[in-house]
Write a protein that holds these residues in place. Structure first.
Motif, PDB file in Angstrom:
ATOM      1  N   GLU A  34       0.830  -1.205   0.000  1.00 44.89           N
ATOM      2  CA  GLU A  34       0.000   0.000   0.000  1.00 44.89           C
ATOM      3  C   GLU A  34       0.866   1.258   0.000  1.00 44.89           C
ATOM      4  OE1 GLU A  34      -1.977  -0.522   3.669  1.00 44.89           O
ATOM      5  OE2 GLU A  34      -2.843  -2.443   3.113  1.00 44.89           O
ATOM      6  N   SER A  35       2.141   1.117  -0.332  1.00 45.38           N
ATOM      7  CA  SER A  35       3.093   2.214  -0.154  1.00 45.38           C
ATOM      8  C   SER A  35       2.781   3.430  -1.021  1.00 45.38           C
ATOM      9  CB  SER A  35       4.511   1.724  -0.454  1.00 45.38           C
ATOM     10  OG  SER A  35       4.607   1.249  -1.788  1.00 45.38           O
ATOM     11  N   LYS A  36       2.015   3.241  -2.092  1.00 42.66           N
ATOM     12  CA  LYS A  36       1.714   4.357  -2.984  1.00 42.66           C
ATOM     13  C   LYS A  36       0.425   5.083  -2.613  1.00 42.66           C
ATOM     14  CE  LYS A  36       4.330   2.550  -6.890  1.00 42.66           C
ATOM     15  NZ  LYS A  36       4.315   2.192  -8.330  1.00 42.66           N
ATOM     16  N   LEU A  37      -0.186   4.689  -1.507  1.00 46.50           N
ATOM     17  CA  LEU A  37      -1.377   5.371  -1.014  1.00 46.50           C
ATOM     18  C   LEU A  37      -0.983   6.373   0.059  1.00 46.50           C
ATOM     19  CD1 LEU A  37      -3.855   2.363  -0.579  1.00 46.50           C
ATOM     20  CD2 LEU A  37      -3.530   3.812  -2.596  1.00 46.50           C
ATOM     21  N   THR A  38      -1.799   7.403   0.247  1.00 43.84           N
ATOM     22  CA  THR A  38      -1.570   8.315   1.358  1.00 43.84           C
ATOM     23  C   THR A  38      -1.904   7.596   2.654  1.00 43.84           C
ATOM     24  OG1 THR A  38      -3.825   9.188   1.402  1.00 43.84           O
ATOM     25  CG2 THR A  38      -2.266  10.244  -0.117  1.00 43.84           C
ATOM     26  N   ALA A  39      -1.501   8.171   3.772  1.00 44.35           N
ATOM     27  CA  ALA A  39      -1.782   7.554   5.072  1.00 44.35           C
ATOM     28  C   ALA A  39      -3.287   7.405   5.281  1.00 44.35           C
ATOM     29  CB  ALA A  39      -1.163   8.388   6.191  1.00 44.35           C
ATOM     30  N   LYS A  40      -4.049   8.417   4.892  1.00 42.40           N
ATOM     31  CA  LYS A  40      -5.503   8.354   5.052  1.00 42.40           C
ATOM     32  C   LYS A  40      -6.101   7.274   4.170  1.00 42.40           C
ATOM     33  CE  LYS A  40      -9.745  11.113   4.767  1.00 42.40           C
ATOM     34  NZ  LYS A  40     -10.320  12.450   4.461  1.00 42.40           N
ATOM     35  N   GLN A  41      -5.639   7.184   2.934  1.00 38.74           N
ATOM     36  CA  GLN A  41      -6.145   6.161   2.021  1.00 38.74           C
ATOM     37  C   GLN A  41      -5.806   4.761   2.527  1.00 38.74           C
ATOM     38  OE1 GLN A  41      -4.183   7.496  -1.529  1.00 38.74           O
ATOM     39  NE2 GLN A  41      -5.908   8.776  -2.185  1.00 38.74           N
ATOM     40  N   ALA A  42      -4.600   4.588   3.053  1.00 46.23           N
ATOM     41  CA  ALA A  42      -4.195   3.286   3.590  1.00 46.23           C
ATOM     42  C   ALA A  42      -5.065   2.896   4.781  1.00 46.23           C
ATOM     43  CB  ALA A  42      -2.725   3.312   3.991  1.00 46.23           C
ATOM     44  N   ARG A  43      -5.411   3.874   5.628  1.00 44.19           N
ATOM     45  CA  ARG A  43      -6.283   3.589   6.777  1.00 44.19           C
ATOM     46  C   ARG A  43      -7.666   3.155   6.311  1.00 44.19           C
ATOM     47  NH1 ARG A  43      -3.955   8.270   8.989  1.00 44.19           N
ATOM     48  NH2 ARG A  43      -5.821   9.492   8.467  1.00 44.19           N
ATOM     49  N   ILE A  44      -8.198   3.827   5.299  1.00 51.75           N
ATOM     50  CA  ILE A  44      -9.516   3.467   4.770  1.00 51.75           C
ATOM     51  C   ILE A  44      -9.483   2.049   4.202  1.00 51.75           C
ATOM     52  CG2 ILE A  44     -11.180   3.966   2.928  1.00 51.75           C
ATOM     53  CD1 ILE A  44     -10.540   6.948   3.343  1.00 51.75           C
ATOM     54  N   LEU A  45      -8.417   1.730   3.485  1.00 50.86           N
ATOM     55  CA  LEU A  45      -8.293   0.394   2.902  1.00 50.86           C
ATOM     56  C   LEU A  45      -8.199  -0.668   3.990  1.00 50.86           C
ATOM     57  CD1 LEU A  45      -8.032  -1.199   0.256  1.00 50.86           C
ATOM     58  CD2 LEU A  45      -5.554  -0.891   0.425  1.00 50.86           C
ATOM     59  N   LYS A  46      -7.399  -0.415   5.016  1.00 49.83           N
ATOM     60  CA  LYS A  46      -7.263  -1.393   6.098  1.00 49.83           C
ATOM     61  C   LYS A  46      -8.571  -1.551   6.866  1.00 49.83           C
ATOM     62  CE  LYS A  46      -2.277  -1.169   6.739  1.00 49.83           C
ATOM     63  NZ  LYS A  46      -1.139  -0.875   7.642  1.00 49.83           N
ATOM     64  N   ASP A  47      -9.295  -0.449   7.051  1.00 53.51           N
ATOM     65  CA  ASP A  47     -10.598  -0.518   7.709  1.00 53.51           C
ATOM     66  C   ASP A  47     -11.559  -1.390   6.914  1.00 53.51           C
ATOM     67  OD1 ASP A  47     -12.703   0.518   9.659  1.00 53.51           O
ATOM     68  OD2 ASP A  47     -13.544   1.211   7.754  1.00 53.51           O
ATOM     69  N   THR A  48     -11.425  -1.350   5.598  1.00 52.59           N
ATOM     70  CA  THR A  48     -12.260  -2.183   4.733  1.00 52.59           C
ATOM     71  C   THR A  48     -12.007  -3.659   5.005  1.00 52.59           C
ATOM     72  OG1 THR A  48     -12.121  -0.464   3.029  1.00 52.59           O
ATOM     73  CG2 THR A  48     -12.914  -2.631   2.339  1.00 52.59           C
ATOM     74  N   PHE A  49     -10.735  -4.037   5.104  1.00 52.63           N
ATOM     75  CA  PHE A  49     -10.399  -5.435   5.362  1.00 52.63           C
ATOM     76  C   PHE A  49     -10.777  -5.853   6.785  1.00 52.63           C
ATOM     77  CE2 PHE A  49      -7.513  -4.906   1.666  1.00 52.63           C
ATOM     78  CZ  PHE A  49      -7.943  -6.004   0.934  1.00 52.63           C
ATOM     79  N   VAL A  50     -10.619  -4.953   7.736  1.00 52.81           N
ATOM     80  CA  VAL A  50     -11.018  -5.265   9.115  1.00 52.81           C
ATOM     81  C   VAL A  50     -12.517  -5.563   9.170  1.00 52.81           C
ATOM     82  CG1 VAL A  50     -11.317  -4.294  11.429  1.00 52.81           C
ATOM     83  CG2 VAL A  50      -9.143  -4.008  10.235  1.00 52.81           C
ATOM     84  N   TYR A  51     -13.301  -4.736   8.488  1.00 54.45           N
ATOM     85  CA  TYR A  51     -14.748  -4.962   8.449  1.00 54.45           C
ATOM     86  C   TYR A  51     -15.070  -6.289   7.770  1.00 54.45           C
ATOM     87  CZ  TYR A  51     -19.630  -4.479   7.027  1.00 54.45           C
ATOM     88  OH  TYR A  51     -20.968  -4.707   6.798  1.00 54.45           O
TER      89      TYR A  51
END
Length: 214
Positions: A34-51
């Motif tokens: 996820e290195s090419k995403l911003t910190a906020k975008q990476a958090r949103i993506l991880k929240d998606t997988f957590v859900y």
């Protein structure tokens, strides 16, 4: 006997650190780059997988005959419904996430990488899961490429009304393509009570409408 106590302590410590190493390796190595995403975008993506990983089977809320008639999840994915397994299924196919312009699409897959458009990050977490599931299916080969929707295709794009599917490569010709698998996932959410039946049916019908049958 004199060595028994220190020896036991040594083994316990080794076992603890070995267990921590295995836990770190298993739980972290699966995640895509996820290195090419911003910190906020990476958090949103991880929240998606957590859900997604919180969605595990429980008591079925619909009658068994209806479930047996319509459930296709296991036949498509080759494992019973499980958010944790589905998360791994996605991440075993998508190796890298990037952000950029996606034109008339919310996201695009190519060679193990998914390009996420601006619209992806404004979706709710369920719709984000559907997008990731859909894109991950493209990793499974040419059979899962889209075909053109009919010119008179009457249905709206539920995630973005500005995107018009008619006449564009936004439909599937196989039942287990990107739209078929998302429909099967939504059916399980309705069957297990994660979505009420009205919303589950609406969402299911929207996805399955993209499967063009001869």
């Amino acid at each position: 006997m004199a060595d028994s106590k220190p020896h036991s302590k040594f083994n316990t410590q080794n076992l603890f650190f070995f267990g921590c190493f295995i836990y770190f390796f298993v739980t972290n190595s699966i995640f895509s780059d996820e290195s090419k995403l911003t910190a906020k975008q990476a958090r949103i993506l991880k929240d998606t997988f957590v859900y997604l990983e919180s969605l595990e089977p429980k008591k079925i809320k619909i009658d068994r005959s209806t479930y047996n008639r319509h459930s296709q999840f296991e036949s498509f994915f080759k494992f019973p419904f499980s958010g944790k397994k589905l998360s791994r299924w996605i991440q075993s196919r998508i190796k890298k996430f990037n952000y950029g312009s996606t034109g008339d699409y919310v996201a695009m897959y190519q060679d193990g990488e998914v390009l996420l458009g601006r619209g992806f990050f404004s979706l709710n977490r369920l719709d984000r899961i559907l997008v990731l599931l859909h894109e991950a299916r493209h990793a499974d080969g040419k059979n899962y490429r889209h075909v053109e929707c009919p010119d008179d295709f009457p249905f709206l794009n539920t995630r973005d009304w500005k995107i018009h599917p008619a006449g564009k490569k936004g439909c599937d010709s196989v039942p287990d393509g990107g739209y078929g698998i998302t429909a099967s996932f939504l059916f399980e959410l309705g069957a297990y009570g994660y979505l009420n039946q009205t919303e589950a049916a609406y969402r299911y019908n929207s996805e399955i409408s993209r499967v063009i049958r001869d």
